[in-house]
Design a protein around this motif. Sequence first.
Motif, mmCIF file in Angstrom:
data_model
loop_
_atom_site.group_PDB
_atom_site.id
_atom_site.type_symbol
_atom_site.label_atom_id
_atom_site.label_comp_id
_atom_site.label_asym_id
_atom_site.label_seq_id
_atom_site.Cartn_x
_atom_site.Cartn_y
_atom_site.Cartn_z
ATOM 1 N N THR A 1 -0.876 11.592 4.758
ATOM 2 C CA THR A 1 -0.466 10.271 5.225
ATOM 3 C C THR A 1 0.214 10.375 6.585
ATOM 4 O OG1 THR A 1 1.740 10.390 4.245
ATOM 5 C CG2 THR A 1 -0.057 9.605 2.823
ATOM 6 N N ASP B 1 0.864 -1.185 0.000
ATOM 7 C CA ASP B 1 0.000 0.000 0.000
ATOM 8 C C ASP B 1 0.894 1.227 0.000
ATOM 9 O OD1 ASP B 1 -1.739 2.063 0.462
ATOM 10 O OD2 ASP B 1 -2.777 1.102 2.143
ATOM 11 N N PHE B 2 0.918 1.954 -1.119
ATOM 12 C CA PHE B 2 1.838 3.081 -1.256
ATOM 13 C C PHE B 2 1.412 4.301 -0.441
ATOM 14 C CE2 PHE B 2 3.718 1.750 -5.637
ATOM 15 C CZ PHE B 2 4.433 0.752 -4.996
ATOM 16 N N SER B 3 0.281 4.207 0.260
ATOM 17 C CA SER B 3 -0.038 5.277 1.202
ATOM 18 C C SER B 3 0.869 5.206 2.426
ATOM 19 C CB SER B 3 -1.509 5.222 1.626
ATOM 20 O OG SER B 3 -1.774 4.059 2.387
ATOM 21 N N THR C 1 1.601 8.607 -3.189
ATOM 22 C CA THR C 1 1.340 7.365 -3.917
ATOM 23 C C THR C 1 1.826 7.430 -5.356
ATOM 24 O OG1 THR C 1 -0.614 6.941 -2.545
ATOM 25 C CG2 THR C 1 -0.478 5.769 -4.653
ATOM 26 N N ARG D 1 -3.312 6.617 -7.723
ATOM 27 C CA ARG D 1 -4.614 6.805 -7.110
ATOM 28 C C ARG D 1 -5.156 8.163 -7.530
ATOM 29 N NH1 ARG D 1 -4.591 6.204 -1.223
ATOM 30 N NH2 ARG D 1 -6.694 7.058 -1.419
#
Length: 259
Positions: A96, A57-59, A106, A87
């Motif tokens: 974040t 999850d690139f968050s 992201t 996204r």
Amino acid sequence: MTGATTGIGRATALALTGRASHLILHGLEPEAQVGELLGAVRAALPSEATLSYFAADFSELVEAERLVSDIRGVTDRVDLLINNAARPGPPTRTVTDTGYEITFQTNYLAPVVLTSGLLDLITDGRILNIASATHLSATLHLDDLTLARHGYSPSTAYAHSKLALVTYSCWLATHRPNPAIDVVSQHPGIIATRLLHAMFAVGGDRPEHAAANIAHVASLRDDNGTYYDERRPAPPNPEATEPATQDRLHAATVDLLAY
């Protein structure tokens, strides 16, 4: 390839099966939730080819770092890196845990983390960063990269993140550690996906149209620094080609990633 489980990424993963000896896919979902896709990919791969899948999850930037370790654990060479995961901008500005606007993190910071972490494995290969024509109308806010002070909208955040990615592509093309590496970026088309419809009330082509464009550009060589509008070389946003802007973005990115 990142972002391989939905939309453009899913169609591209299937389009690449005929040319891969080891296909490494990334998605947001745990492997158990993408069994149908992975089964279809395995069925299309040559019998001697290998498939690896990793979720991240690139968050969370630590997950992008973990993805680097996962990939390095299964290969010592990368011939083609496609940074496709993205996204849409959320309805309101979202920050974040690391303090960055989530679209920028992201769509830009995570690909930089991944690319930097794998760059020494790409000794004779290609980096393809999937951008968007929306970057052409954006302004790169070098003094406010996470949009804390400038007006926020979902489409503005998305276009801003993609302009950063194209600018980074141009910087890396100039500073590539090996002349055998080509770094390019691409607008794959206006494609009817959930990402598009989250921000824009427009139609679009099928994901397979974008997949064919990406597979075509992925197959090219000796075009370092090129930006593609679908399959056609085209001028990117002029900001992306300014060496001073590239250097300032790079310096700011290094500072941001020193968290």
